[in-house]
Scaffold this motif. Structure first.
Motif: not given
Length: 437
Positions: A89, A93, A284, A310
């Protein structure tokens, strides 16, 4: 009779005081931005007359919620890279997107959009770890929201600073400028043990001590972080921070999953604060913070949402429910983190972590009048045996009806009074169009 600015009568006042009271049919008396008293409504009518008086039958008053960790501007990345492990992540990204898009304008707009969401959720103080803190301040001040800004420090360059020394030079000027500010405080925000080396950490420790401010840092976010640190230098991140002298009552350790008994002992002995982010950690798959074990060891645990990239929201009521339920499952104990203590984690414990508990986090005489009114009058809350239980386990942020900061109303019947909601929706749409190109 004493004349005051505001009296709010409510079916319940939940002050989050030491006695953990629930005050039925009470009034909150406010003058010059501070709480004067909480007392039975009949007594308030005899002792005070107010310039403004409200009768909020069926409502509960709680202290303004304190979101102790987030990345407000990252609201503009909400939903952009879901269902990925933390390092994928980040590396594939989020960091590339930040390198392309993060700027003064990005931070200003993203921060105001986040504040609008938080105010409508009953949050009156938040902590923010990000870049361009001067532009975050520019966004914050007109909204009346209170904030602790932890400017980001990393070993490598970013859009705001060429490296750690540049970040420390810029950030320390803000630390000095806002040290006693009523609305905004600035502290040091080294990103994580794996992105900040010993030399800048020691500089941060010295500067924080010199200026009498705190430090907030992501620590032990995953088991992988701990394993990598042990493999690289034979030392767990918490032990390293303890050796460097960073742990202490001014240190706010965010996430703190994958803890062993020694980690917990060091936090307890030093007075380190733990900032729990249950929904981000769950999404996550980062791990579980052992809240019950920490609290039983005497560690102060506060609550944060993390960023909307998130989580994917900044809803502290939802975060409270998740924290309470998760604490029970992790401890295998249904008595872990009961409802009133979950509310404390989201209010007074956050104030303690920020070293503002003498003025924030509870509805007690002399403290700043930051509070929210929650509507418990409809079918979703019936019947009511314990309003605190309802607020933690059965209430949504759509039930936050009114919000005050320093005695000034900032949300009225769910309408924002210090931010143009339609303008925020339009700005979010504009940024989506840019970022999606």
């Amino acid at each position: 009779m004493q004349t005051v600015d505001l009296i709010v009568h409510a079916s319940w006042i939940i002050p989050v005081n030491q006695a953990r009271d629930v005050l039925a049919d009470h009034a909150l008396v406010v003058d010059q931005g501070k709480v004067v008293a909480t007392l039975p409504s009949k007594e308030a009518n005899l002792a005070y007359q107010a310039k403004e008086e409200l009768d909020l039958a069926g409502r509960a008053l709680i202290p303004g919620l304190i979101n102790t960790h987030g990345h407000a501007a990252m609201t503009l990345f909400r939903g952009m890279a879901d269902d990925l492990p933390l390092m994928t992540w980040l590396n594939d990204h989020i960091w590339p997107a930040e390198g392309k898009w993060v700027s003064s304008e990005f931070v200003h707009d993203g921060t105001q959009i986040a504040i609008a969401e938080m105010l409508r959720s009953g949050t009156t103080t938040y902590s923010d770890n990000y870049f361009f803190p001067e532009d975050a301040i520019r966004a914050i001040l007109p909204t009346k929201m209170r904030a602790q800004l932890n400017f980001a420090v990393l070993d490598f360059p970013n859009n705001w600073a060429s490296g750690p020394d540049d970040a420390l030079a810029k950030g320390t000027e803000l630390v000095k400028s806002y040290r006693e500010h009523d609305q905004v405080r600035v502290i040091y925000g080294p990103h994580a043990p794996y992105t900040v080396s010993d030399e800048p950490l020691l500089k941060i420790k010295a500067l924080a001590e010199e200026h009498g401010v705190g430090i907030q840092m992501h620590v032990h976010e995953t088991q992988g972080e701990v394993d990598d640190a042990v493999k690289a230098n034979g030392e767990r991140p918490v032990a390293r921070l303890h050796r460097l002298g960073l742990l202490g009552p001014h240190f706010q350790a965010v996430h703190m999953t994958a803890l062993n008994d020694d980690d917990i002992r060091m936090c307890a002995e030093t007075g380190t604060h733990i900032i729990h982010n249950p929904e981000s950690n769950l999404k996550l798959a980062s791990g579980f913070c052992p809240v019950d074990a920490l609290q039983k060891s005497g560690v102060n645990v506060a609550l944060g949402t993390d960023g909307a990239a998130s989580n994917n929201d900044l809803d502290m009521l939802g975060e409270m429910r998740t924290a309470a339920q998760l604490a029970k499952a992790v401890a295998m104990n249904a008595e872990a983190l009961p409802a009133y203590e979950a509310l404390a984690v989201a209010t007074i414990n956050g104030a303690k972590a920020m070293n503002r508990h003498h003025e924030l986090g509870s509805l007690e005489a002399g403290k700043l009048a930051d509070f929210a009114a929650i509507d418990l009058s409809d079918i979703e809350s019936a019947p009511i045996y314990d309003p605190v239980s309802h607020i933690v386990y059965a209430t949504s942020r759509q039930q936050v009806e009114h919000v005050w900061i320093g005695g000034e109303q900032v949300v009225k019947h769910r309408e924002l009074l210090t931010i143009d909601r339609q303008e925020m929706i339009a700005k979010a749409s504009t940024w989506r169009s840019k970022i999606k190109e």
